[in-house]
Design a protein around this motif. Structure first.
Motif, PDB file in Angstrom:
ATOM      1  N   ILE A 644      -2.393  -4.695  -0.641  1.00  0.00           N
ATOM      2  CA  ILE A 644      -3.288  -4.849  -1.704  1.00  0.00           C
ATOM      3  C   ILE A 644      -4.360  -5.669  -1.341  1.00  0.00           C
ATOM      4  O   ILE A 644      -3.949  -6.740  -0.741  1.00  0.00           O
ATOM      5  N   GLY A 645      -5.558  -5.300  -1.260  1.00  0.00           N
ATOM      6  CA  GLY A 645      -6.708  -6.387  -0.817  1.00  0.00           C
ATOM      7  C   GLY A 645      -7.902  -6.211  -1.711  1.00  0.00           C
ATOM      8  O   GLY A 645      -8.196  -5.263  -2.601  1.00  0.00           O
ATOM      9  N   GLY A 646      -8.814  -6.960  -1.208  1.00  0.00           N
ATOM     10  CA  GLY A 646     -10.131  -7.026  -1.888  1.00  0.00           C
ATOM     11  C   GLY A 646     -11.302  -7.601  -0.639  1.00  0.00           C
ATOM     12  O   GLY A 646     -10.739  -8.405   0.028  1.00  0.00           O
ATOM     13  N   SER A 647     -12.585  -7.415  -1.112  1.00  0.00           N
ATOM     14  CA  SER A 647     -13.432  -7.935  -0.097  1.00  0.00           C
ATOM     15  C   SER A 647     -14.749  -8.304  -1.227  1.00  0.00           C
ATOM     16  O   SER A 647     -15.046  -7.812  -2.032  1.00  0.00           O
ATOM     17  N   PHE A 648     -15.517  -9.205  -0.438  1.00  0.00           N
ATOM     18  CA  PHE A 648     -17.008  -9.433  -1.234  1.00  0.00           C
ATOM     19  C   PHE A 648     -17.938  -9.735   0.175  1.00  0.00           C
ATOM     20  O   PHE A 648     -17.551 -10.393   1.054  1.00  0.00           O
ATOM     21  N   THR A 649     -18.859  -9.128  -0.133  1.00  0.00           N
ATOM     22  CA  THR A 649     -20.057  -9.105   0.613  1.00  0.00           C
ATOM     23  C   THR A 649     -21.416  -9.272   0.259  1.00  0.00           C
ATOM     24  O   THR A 649     -21.839  -8.711  -0.741  1.00  0.00           O
ATOM     25  N   LEU A 650     -22.002 -10.302   0.936  1.00  0.00           N
ATOM     26  CA  LEU A 650     -23.522 -10.654   0.486  1.00  0.00           C
ATOM     27  C   LEU A 650     -24.273 -10.545   1.600  1.00  0.00           C
ATOM     28  O   LEU A 650     -24.208 -11.156   2.561  1.00  0.00           O
ATOM     29  N   LYS A 651     -25.408  -9.782   1.193  1.00  0.00           N
ATOM     30  CA  LYS A 651     -26.501  -9.411   2.307  1.00  0.00           C
ATOM     31  C   LYS A 651     -27.845  -9.062   1.915  1.00  0.00           C
ATOM     32  O   LYS A 651     -28.037  -9.073   0.625  1.00  0.00           O
TER      33      LYS A 651
END
Length: 831
Positions: A644-651
């Motif tokens: 199980i995982g997650g991600s956060f991307t700011l661009k």
């Protein structure tokens, strides 16, 4: 240069499109004006709608455009040049379209290009014979009374030819020949030269090939005709005479009333700038003499414009000074005050004043003095929309930053009203503050009906979601629908329009044209690591309210197959849901991988960031291990891994593809459970920064990446470990050459890595760059000596629609006694 790509598209399912009968029903129900708007929105060019609501087909036959014989330019480039939209054309427009394409080729050096077309079986085939690229080595002039030099080895085109002939004609006029006739011919040179031209970079590289281009000499013959002498009378100043003759030669291409009248108009401005008050000219032709008579009231040898602006502001000073130069003898203080108010407002001053403005004359000197006080910079007072006060917190915004203030206004109202525009109207100064007035077409419409061009159900759930709570039409909802239609990915064209039917109600017309619901595609690629690769794929649009994508990939050391279902706005607003099944076989340096993986992922998109979460199951086999016995005993051949995982991307990039400015920050974290053993954890962070320099001629970038694995050593599979080296990271080393080693020196990867790249590129063209890069990093078990490995290299990149062509060479000779170097070529799609 064309990339090697094949694309086959075919249609299986019926497309349920808007029909003439639907238009007639709408006309009878809502009126001719409403139906006429819908006809335009749905691009029903073949339909004629009458005011009595009768409808008939115009029989305006459209042909599907196919390009044949173009190897230099992409289809999309030529279709844009030809003004062909949607790859469709009617017979009457075909001739003009091919003329545009032929002119484009000739303007870019392909002088022999011939373009024609044939209409057959509902297809318009545009046949292109490109010919060779012409390079001009020199010019030979005959019967020309002056010398003319041009730098050799320029791309020869009709545009360049017209420039050369224009320069020669101006030189002839300088020598008194206004009726000259010019003929030209081309003589082939028997030997070829390699050449370089920044606008034809790829052509330059392969210009050594004799069959790729032609070296020619341009031969120009001139019939000079009669010679005229230009005489200026009425002034004694030599500079004035010289400038008047120069202006006449430049603007009078031949002796006729049009060109002479244009010269007279220009000469008024010239005389004013030279110090002549109320100056003008007259022109007479007497035999072979062109007599230019100058008239004026006064002549001042020196004009001195003294402009004092307090406080100093270079932008305002430049704008005001330019105006004063054009009105030096007839200054209108009212017009000056109006201009000052405008330019000062743009710089944040709302109460500028002209303290003094006067002219002083001496015997030969004219002095214009203007003293301006800008006052204090003003703050925002009140903001009004349609004369109603709007409470906004604008403390951090200058009052002159109209766009930012307008955007704040739109945020206040876009979820309450529908409107097409909000525009700045005026400002009013009140002491040290300024009130800003905006105007917008705010409407409170309720939805009467949704009208679709394509009646398939895939998008209806997402569209109706916005009207679940209420049937109010707002700008926010309309923008969301437009954004959705762009993001779902299978509409060839889409648009959304609000059509009022009365003061309180409106229709929403959604144009969503699907070209093909089924698509087969494929292509080729190459890397110097794994050689030639090929992929083939199948896409099905609107499969279970999702996009289905099946891809098969094959290279020398890898096989991969994936089945992917991607939906947008199906489960919630701005949410992507993705289900993927992947099979993968790969031969690594010292072992082989066989993996069957299922991933379920949800992603929430915002303006500048994305948040996602995923579930994963991986049936993994790592076998044929070539490591020492100690490591082999720790590794299980078969594993079942859940995660199980997650991600956060700011661009924030200026462009989504190939950005020149901006940054991106990302974090990925996963928790895995090796079913037979214990948990392990994986985290990755990364950042990218782009900055263009010197008017986008150079591109500077920094990349930082790091990752860490946590958990029992025996639980972590080899393929989940970190290694560096290869065409992506640490390009001066072999593939996977950096990582932890077993007792025999074989790399098996580390539990942590760090990577840094600094690149400085020269943008030869928007899609071609060459530059230097420096890399540093390491992969081991404990973030030890993170800059241990370094390299320095050179990179060439050609960006194409299906992926970049990259060539890189790097070595570590400056940084290590253990020498390493590598050359990599990558092209095509990256998996």
């Amino acid at each position: 240069m064309r990339v090697l790509l094949f694309l086959l598209i075919f249609s299986i399912s019926n497309i349920f499109a808007f029909e003439n009968g639907d238009l007639k029903d709408l006309c009878q129900k809502y009126g001719y004006q409403v139906a006429s708007e819908i006809k335009d929105i749905f691009r029903l060019e073949n339909t004629i709608l009458y005011k009595n609501c009768a409808v008939r087909s115009a029989n305006l036959k459209k042909y599907t455009v196919t390009l044949k014989g173009n190897y230099v330019y992409l289809d999309s480039t030529l279709l844009r040049v030809a003004l062909i939209r949607r790859k469709e054309i009617v017979e009457d427009e075909a001739q003009a379209a091919v003329k545009r394409i032929e002119k484009f080729y000739k303007d870019n050096g392909y002088i022999d290009a011939k373009v024609g077309f044939t209409l057959k079986n509902n297809k318009c085939v545009i046949d292109i014979k490109e010919g060779d690229l012409y390079i001009i080595s020199g010019i030979e002039l005959t019967n020309v009374p002056f010398k003319y030099k041009m730098m050799p080895f320029k791309i020869f085109s009709t545009k360049k030819l017209n420039e050369v002939i224009g320069e020669i004609k101006e030189k002839l006029r300088e020598n008194g020949y206004f009726d000259a006739k010019i003929n030209y011919s081309i003589e082939y040179v028997k030997y070829n030269y390699p050449f370089f031209n920044k606008d034809k970079f790829i052509s330059s590289i392969i210009s050594v090939l004799p069959f790729f281009h032609k070296i020619v000499k341009l031969k120009i013959n001139v019939d000079t005709g009669e010679k005229y002498n230009i005489v200026v009378k009425g002034v004694v100043d030599r500079k004035t005479k010289k400038e008047i003759i120069k202006l006449f030669v430049k603007n009078v291409e031949r002796i006729d009333s049009f060109y002479v009248g244009f010269f007279k108009e220009k000469s008024t401005d010239l005389l004013r700038s030279l110090g002549y008050e109320n100056g003008y000219v007259d022109v007479e032709l007497k035999d072979n003499i062109i007599l230019i008579s100058v008239f004026f009231d006064k002549f001042f040898k020196h004009i001195d414009i003294k402009l004092n602006i307090t406080p100093k502001n270079s932008k305002i000073e430049t704008d005001i000074f330019d105006y004063l130069k054009t009105s030096v003898f007839d200054l209108d203080t009212n017009r000056l005050a109006s201009l000052l108010k405008k330019v000062a407002f743009n710089e944040g001053y709302c109460n500028p004043k002209i303290k003094r403005a006067y002219a002083k004359e001496d015997i030969s000197v004219y002095e214009l003095y203007v003293d301006i006080s800008l006052g204090k910079q003003c703050k925002i007072g009140e903001v009004f929309l349609n004369n109603e006060r709007v409470p906004l917190n604008l403390s951090s915004i200058k009052f002159s930053d109209i766009e930012r203030i307008k955007n704040e206004l739109i945020k206040q109202y876009d979820n309450r009203y529908f409107f097409r525009y909000v525009n700045f109207e005026k400002f009013e100064v009140k002491g040290d503050k300024v009130d800003l007035y905006f105007k917008g077409d705010l409407k409170e419409y309720k939805l009467k009906k949704l009208i679709y061009y394509d009646r398939q159900a895939i998008y209806k759930l997402a569209v109706k979601r916005y009207f679940k709570k209420d049937n109010k039409i707002t700008k926010y909802k309309i923008d969301k629908i437009r954004n959705y239609l762009k993001k779902v990915g299978f509409y060839k064209e889409s648009s959304v329009a609000v059509i009022p039917i009365n003061e309180d109600e409106a229709l929403i017309a959604i144009y969503n044209k699907v070209e093909n619901r089924n698509q087969i595609y494929g292509g080729f690629g190459f890397t110097s690591v794994s050689g030639l690769n090929a992929y083939v794929g199948y896409k099905r649009f609107d499969f279970l309210n999702h996009n289905l994508n099946l891809v098969l990939f094959k290279s020398m050391d890898e096989e991969r197959g994936s089945l992917n279902l991607l939906g947008y706005n199906y489960l919630g607003e701005d949410i992507y849901d993705e289900l993927s099944f992947t099979y993968r076989y790969k031969k690594e340096n010292h072992y082989k991988i066989n993996s069957k993986k299922i991933v379920i992922q949800l992603s929430k998109n915002y303006i500048d960031k994305t948040i996602s979460t995923n579930l994963m199951f991986d049936e993994l086999r790592e076998y044929n291990l070539e490591y020492d016995l100690q490591l082999q005993n720790r590794i299980d051949e078969k594993k079942e891994i859940v995660g199980i995982g997650g991600s956060f991307t700011l661009k924030d990039f200026d462009m989504f593809i190939n950005p020149l400015n901006g940054y991106a920050l990302s974090f990925y974290g996963n928790i895995y459970k090796n079913v037979e053993k214990s948990f392990f954890y994986k985290a990755n962070v990364g950042s990218t920064f782009f900055k263009s320099l010197l008017n986008e001629k150079y591109l500077f970038s920094i990349v930082l990446k790091s990752g860490k694995l946590f958990g029992n050593e025996n639980s972590i599979p080899l393929s989940y470990r970190f290694t560096l080296g290869g065409p992506q990271m640490m390009k001066g080393y072999g593939v996977d050459d950096i990582g932890e080693e077993d007792s025999t020196g074989k790399i098996y990867g580390g539990k942590s890595y760090f990577y840094n790249e600094v690149t400085f590129n020269k943008l030869i063209k928007r899609n071609v760059l060459i530059g230097l890069f420096f890399e540093a990093g390491n992969a081991n078990d404990g973030y030890n000596d993170i800059f241990k490995y370094k390299d320095l290299g050179i990179l060439f990149e050609l960006r194409t629609p299906i992926g970049p062509l990259k060539l890189s060479y790097a070595n570590n000779y400056l940084f290590s006694e253990k020498k390493s170097q590598a050359f990599y070529i990558t092209f095509g799609r990256v998996f």
